[in-house]
Enzyme design. Sequence first.
Site, mmCIF file in Angstrom:
data_model
loop_
_atom_site.group_PDB
_atom_site.id
_atom_site.type_symbol
_atom_site.label_atom_id
_atom_site.label_comp_id
_atom_site.label_asym_id
_atom_site.label_seq_id
_atom_site.Cartn_x
_atom_site.Cartn_y
_atom_site.Cartn_z
ATOM 1 N N ILE A 1 -8.532 5.780 -9.146
ATOM 2 C CA ILE A 1 -7.240 5.726 -9.844
ATOM 3 C C ILE A 1 -7.438 5.091 -11.219
ATOM 4 O O ILE A 1 -8.044 4.009 -11.325
ATOM 5 C CB ILE A 1 -6.208 4.896 -9.033
ATOM 6 C CG1 ILE A 1 -6.080 5.397 -7.588
ATOM 7 C CG2 ILE A 1 -4.854 4.892 -9.740
ATOM 8 C CD1 ILE A 1 -5.504 6.776 -7.423
ATOM 9 N N LYS B 1 -11.751 2.263 6.313
ATOM 10 C CA LYS B 1 -10.690 3.220 5.938
ATOM 11 C C LYS B 1 -10.580 4.344 6.971
ATOM 12 O O LYS B 1 -9.491 4.787 7.323
ATOM 13 C CB LYS B 1 -10.938 3.774 4.529
ATOM 14 C CG LYS B 1 -10.606 2.779 3.425
ATOM 15 C CD LYS B 1 -9.103 2.522 3.361
ATOM 16 C CE LYS B 1 -8.704 1.404 2.458
ATOM 17 N NZ LYS B 1 -7.286 1.048 2.528
ATOM 18 N N GLY C 1 -0.270 -6.638 -1.341
ATOM 19 C CA GLY C 1 -1.192 -6.367 -2.457
ATOM 20 C C GLY C 1 -0.431 -5.981 -3.708
ATOM 21 O O GLY C 1 -0.904 -5.156 -4.502
ATOM 22 N N GLY D 1 -2.037 -6.033 -7.252
ATOM 23 C CA GLY D 1 -3.263 -5.255 -7.450
ATOM 24 C C GLY D 1 -3.052 -4.072 -8.377
ATOM 25 O O GLY D 1 -1.959 -3.874 -8.930
ATOM 26 N N GLN D 2 -4.112 -3.263 -8.536
ATOM 27 C CA GLN D 2 -4.066 -2.158 -9.511
ATOM 28 C C GLN D 2 -2.902 -1.209 -9.214
ATOM 29 O O GLN D 2 -2.100 -0.901 -10.091
ATOM 30 C CB GLN D 2 -5.389 -1.374 -9.493
ATOM 31 C CG GLN D 2 -5.485 -0.381 -10.644
ATOM 32 C CD GLN D 2 -6.424 0.795 -10.367
ATOM 33 O OE1 GLN D 2 -6.836 1.046 -9.241
ATOM 34 N NE2 GLN D 2 -6.773 1.514 -11.408
ATOM 35 N N TYR E 1 -16.607 -0.103 3.592
ATOM 36 C CA TYR E 1 -15.293 0.335 3.113
ATOM 37 C C TYR E 1 -14.881 1.623 3.827
ATOM 38 O O TYR E 1 -13.768 1.742 4.346
ATOM 39 C CB TYR E 1 -15.369 0.561 1.607
ATOM 40 C CG TYR E 1 -14.081 1.008 0.952
ATOM 41 C CD1 TYR E 1 -12.945 0.200 0.962
ATOM 42 C CD2 TYR E 1 -14.016 2.236 0.281
ATOM 43 C CE1 TYR E 1 -11.776 0.612 0.333
ATOM 44 C CE2 TYR E 1 -12.852 2.639 -0.351
ATOM 45 C CZ TYR E 1 -11.735 1.824 -0.324
ATOM 46 O OH TYR E 1 -10.585 2.225 -0.947
ATOM 47 N N ARG F 1 -3.401 -14.465 -3.195
ATOM 48 C CA ARG F 1 -3.986 -15.535 -4.026
ATOM 49 C C ARG F 1 -3.476 -15.493 -5.462
ATOM 50 O O ARG F 1 -3.217 -16.527 -6.058
ATOM 51 C CB ARG F 1 -5.505 -15.430 -4.009
ATOM 52 C CG ARG F 1 -6.036 -15.834 -2.643
ATOM 53 C CD ARG F 1 -7.524 -16.064 -2.666
ATOM 54 N NE ARG F 1 -7.970 -16.125 -1.278
ATOM 55 C CZ ARG F 1 -8.741 -15.222 -0.697
ATOM 56 N NH1 ARG F 1 -9.190 -14.200 -1.364
ATOM 57 N NH2 ARG F 1 -9.074 -15.339 0.564
HETATM 58 C C1 AKB Z 1 -13.272 2.529 -4.766
HETATM 59 O O1 AKB Z 1 -13.971 3.004 -5.663
HETATM 60 O O2 AKB Z 1 -13.694 1.763 -3.890
HETATM 61 C C2 AKB Z 1 -11.827 2.960 -4.703
HETATM 62 C C3 AKB Z 1 -11.643 4.167 -3.856
HETATM 63 C C4 AKB Z 1 -12.056 5.486 -4.355
HETATM 64 O O3 AKB Z 1 -11.163 4.072 -2.759
HETATM 65 N N1 AKB Z 1 -11.323 3.185 -6.018
#
Ligand code: AKB
Length: 317
Positions: free
Chosen positions: A172, A146, A8, A11-12, A142, A36
């Site tokens: 972030i 995680k 990654g 990415g950011q 998500y 990608r």
């Molecule tokens: C999101 O908003 O999905 C991420 C995070 C806080 O993990 N920036």
Amino acid sequence: MKRILVTGAVGQIGSELTMELRHRYGNDSVVAGVNRTQPTGELKESGPFETVDCTDIKQVEHAVKKYSIDCMYHLAAILSVVAEAKPMPAWNVNMNGLRNVLEVAREYTCAVFTPSSIGVFGPGTPLDNTPQDTVQRPNTMYGVTKMSGELLCDYYHKRFGIDTRGLRYPGIISCVTLPGGGTTDYAVEMFYKAIEKKAYTCTLKAGTFLDMMYMPDAIKSAIEVMEADPARLKHRNAFNVTAMSFDPEFLAAEIKKHIPDFMLNYEVDAVKQAIADSWPNNMDDSCAREEWDWSPDYNLSAMVKDMLEKLGEKLGK
Ligand code: AKB
């Protein structure tokens, strides 16, 4: 000498972390793993890059073998809002991708850094001063990936002795690469719109407090936790880390100190609001402070000043 693979890497976080790792450990020692989107500019010119789709274990293994990698920063992931829209691709990238990285790490003895998130918390978690060890029952895909990822990383450490470490990142903020598909992205967007249009329409309600961190601290924390003395670590996957907590009103008020005619409006997005409401208002990161001396450099006012200066320069304003 460390030989590092960053997945990654465009990415950011990856785009800036890769450059800092190259600065510290040498350009040739840090491989940018891309999928990608191809790298451009300094990221492309300053060191090696390799196609690494983490969902394909052969690609991960190929890069690790080719460059004799002994440490992976596994940043490739699908963030919260996109994960709600596409739960199965999110599961595939966030879980199968991580499993592939851990399996290759086991085979070739690599240390692994995995970013976790404030998204691992959910209903039942104390939302203020959220402890390191507490209820974790996330209700987003998500969060589920995680949270499971944290457990899997701990399992690989305990069962196979792999040096896995991670951080529960808050939102972030940076001016180099845009975040993509997260709930906390509003905070970055507000800076761009404040400079470009002096107005921003926010998708989260006033009063939605979330932990946040400026990119230099995000990078510092990732490197410091991987450099930490393992004998001091009681936790591994993953540490609460934060630098500040604010809601849209607080951020706008700080921006207004520099751009007095900036206007903040609201058009709440129900999906994003529900995700944000399930996350902590502010985390307790005392375990990170005790176990590896975590301490952020930027508070809200220092971050806003630096962001506006750097972004203004970038946007030619
Ligand atoms: C999101 O908003 O999905 C991420 C995070 C806080 O993990 N920036």
